[in-house]
Scaffold this motif. Structure first.
Motif, short mmCIF file in Angstrom:
data_model
loop_
_atom_site.label_atom_id
_atom_site.label_comp_id
_atom_site.label_asym_id
_atom_site.label_seq_id
_atom_site.Cartn_x
_atom_site.Cartn_y
_atom_site.Cartn_z
N ILE A 152 -5.40 16.84 43.42
CA ILE A 152 -5.60 16.05 42.57
C ILE A 152 -5.73 14.72 43.44
O ILE A 152 -6.72 14.06 43.57
CB ILE A 152 -4.84 15.64 41.10
CG1 ILE A 152 -5.10 16.84 40.41
CG2 ILE A 152 -5.35 14.38 40.41
CD1 ILE A 152 -4.13 16.75 39.25
N GLY A 153 -4.59 14.30 44.18
CA GLY A 153 -4.43 13.44 44.99
C GLY A 153 -5.60 13.25 46.08
O GLY A 153 -6.13 12.30 46.36
N THR A 154 -5.71 14.58 46.65
CA THR A 154 -6.69 14.67 47.80
C THR A 154 -8.04 14.44 47.27
O THR A 154 -8.88 13.72 48.00
CB THR A 154 -6.80 16.25 48.27
OG1 THR A 154 -5.08 16.33 48.84
CG2 THR A 154 -7.60 16.21 49.54
N LEU A 155 -8.31 15.10 46.17
CA LEU A 155 -9.72 14.79 45.62
C LEU A 155 -9.98 13.34 45.07
O LEU A 155 -11.12 12.74 45.50
CB LEU A 155 -10.22 15.65 44.46
CG LEU A 155 -11.41 16.00 44.20
CD1 LEU A 155 -12.20 16.61 45.35
CD2 LEU A 155 -11.59 16.96 42.94
N ALA A 156 -8.81 12.58 44.66
CA ALA A 156 -9.01 10.98 44.39
C ALA A 156 -9.30 10.35 45.89
O ALA A 156 -10.04 9.56 45.70
CB ALA A 156 -7.71 10.60 43.60
N ARG A 157 -8.56 11.02 46.72
CA ARG A 157 -8.90 10.21 48.13
C ARG A 157 -10.34 10.15 48.66
O ARG A 157 -11.05 9.38 49.08
CB ARG A 157 -7.78 10.87 49.08
CG ARG A 157 -7.88 10.15 50.41
CD ARG A 157 -6.71 10.69 51.25
NE ARG A 157 -6.47 10.14 52.66
CZ ARG A 157 -5.75 10.45 53.44
NH1 ARG A 157 -4.77 11.47 53.13
NH2 ARG A 157 -5.71 9.73 54.60
N SER A 158 -10.63 11.59 48.23
CA SER A 158 -12.17 11.81 48.99
C SER A 158 -13.22 10.97 47.96
O SER A 158 -14.22 10.55 48.53
CB SER A 158 -12.39 13.18 49.04
OG SER A 158 -11.63 13.96 49.58
N SER A 188 -5.30 5.82 46.61
CA SER A 188 -6.69 5.94 45.89
C SER A 188 -6.80 6.02 44.66
O SER A 188 -7.78 5.54 44.00
CB SER A 188 -7.57 6.90 46.80
OG SER A 188 -7.82 6.74 48.07
N LEU A 189 -5.55 6.56 44.09
CA LEU A 189 -5.72 6.34 42.62
C LEU A 189 -5.76 4.91 42.02
O LEU A 189 -6.09 4.90 40.54
CB LEU A 189 -4.47 7.36 41.99
CG LEU A 189 -4.51 8.89 41.97
CD1 LEU A 189 -3.13 9.37 41.65
CD2 LEU A 189 -5.29 9.23 41.04
N PHE A 190 -5.62 4.08 42.68
CA PHE A 190 -5.42 2.78 42.18
C PHE A 190 -6.77 2.08 42.49
O PHE A 190 -6.95 0.94 41.92
CB PHE A 190 -4.29 1.87 42.86
CG PHE A 190 -2.88 2.66 42.68
CD1 PHE A 190 -2.60 2.80 41.32
CD2 PHE A 190 -2.31 3.21 43.92
CE1 PHE A 190 -1.20 3.52 41.08
CE2 PHE A 190 -1.17 3.79 43.42
CZ PHE A 190 -0.44 4.04 42.47
N SER A 191 -7.60 2.63 43.14
CA SER A 191 -8.97 2.24 43.50
C SER A 191 -9.98 2.87 42.56
O SER A 191 -11.28 2.66 42.12
CB SER A 191 -9.28 2.35 44.82
OG SER A 191 -8.36 1.59 45.69
#
Length: 296
Positions: A152-158, A188-191
């Motif tokens: 999830i975090g990786t995909l949010a970053r992408s 990136s979860l905050f963007s």
């Protein structure tokens, strides 16, 4: 810890001056407040009930502040000289500063070799699809039933890197606000606003409403047996991209709801790509077709 520290802990919290709020706290034992924070590391139900989650790391905390994310506490180690960065955040943020015994802060920091300089306790946002931005060039991302918070975090970053407007996590899934997901997103979860939904139907209703408002969103699924390769599909239109579960791909319901299903061409001995990797490749292709987002 000293007996004095234990005595303070049995009383709960000692008030001391500090932080933007003008009143700070001190935690020196595993009191109720510490146990509440500790539960946020691994207990999704406790995160939901308290409406809080933990943020680790300089970049994620910095981005949370820059994006105006509501922070409730900033935890820092007692007896340690803080950097200019940490002191500035404590002085300027609208969050209560809490001085925590280094051993306790080290536990909350999980894999850190020493107590981290800061840990933020942040408020959970509402899981409301209406808070997601939808424009004529909309690019949204659905992750269907992910099992790995790291993915999830990786995909949010992408999603952040390639200009997506939002991330929707659908169905019974790992938690967006698991510390592993937050760390993997590198902030990136905050963007990129993220919303958790229990089933696809709510998303479909939301898409239908925006179509009525004049945004012709196409729901595009990804699957190794998709009817078109991603390079042959027109991603310049408004798109909601669906990435399937790491093991079984998209659910039958999502397959039925998709207007189109595309595939990533691959070679070699690999039978498929990791879900977050596949999502990243498709997001890159969308950005390529759209001219790539401006650097932040």
């Amino acid at each position: 810890m000293s007996d004095a520290g234990r005595s303070r802990g049995t009383r709960g919290q000692d008030h001391r001056k500090g932080g933007h709020s003008g009143r700070g706290l001190r935690v020196s034992t595993r009191n109720a407040l510490f146990q509440q924070w500790q539960a946020l590391l691994s207990n999704r139900t406790k995160r939901q009930r308290s409406g809080e989650f933990l943020i680790h790391g300089v970049r994620p905390i910095t981005l949370a502040v820059e994006q105006g994310w509501p922070l409730r506490n900033l935890l820092y180690p007692s007896g340690r000289k803080l950097s200019t960065w940490a002191r500035r955040l404590i002085d300027e943020c609208d969050a209560t500063a809490v001085e925590v015994h280094p051993d306790l802060l080290w536990e909350l920091g999980e894999r850190e070799s020493e107590a981290p300089e800061l840990i933020a306790v942040a408020a959970l946002p509402a899981d409301d699809l209406d808070r997601l931005p939808v424009k004529q060039d909309f690019l949204g991302l659905v992750f269907d039933r992910p099992t790995s918070p790291g993915n999830i975090g990786t995909l949010a970053r992408s999603a952040d890197a390639f200009g997506a407007d939002c991330l929707i996590v659908s169905g019974h899934a790992a938690d967006v606000y698991d510390p592993k997901a937050v760390r993997a997103s590198t902030g990136s979860l905050f963007s990129v606003p993220a919303v958790r939904v229990p089933s696809p139907q709510g998303v479909l209703d939301w898409v239908a409403e925006h179509r009525r408002r004049g945004v012709p969103i196409t729901v595009v699924g990804t699957d190794e047996h998709g009817t078109a390769e991603i390079t042959d599909f027109d991603f310049t239109r408004p798109v909601l991209l669906v990435i399937g579960n790491e093991t079984s791909g998209m659910s039958a319901t999502w397959r039925e709801l998709c207007d189109e299903i595309v595939r990533v061409p691959i070679g070699g001995a690999a039978s498929s790509l990791n879900a977050a990797s596949a999502g990243t490749v498709v997001l890159y292709e969308v950005a390529r077709q759209r001219g790539f987002p401006a650097a932040g």
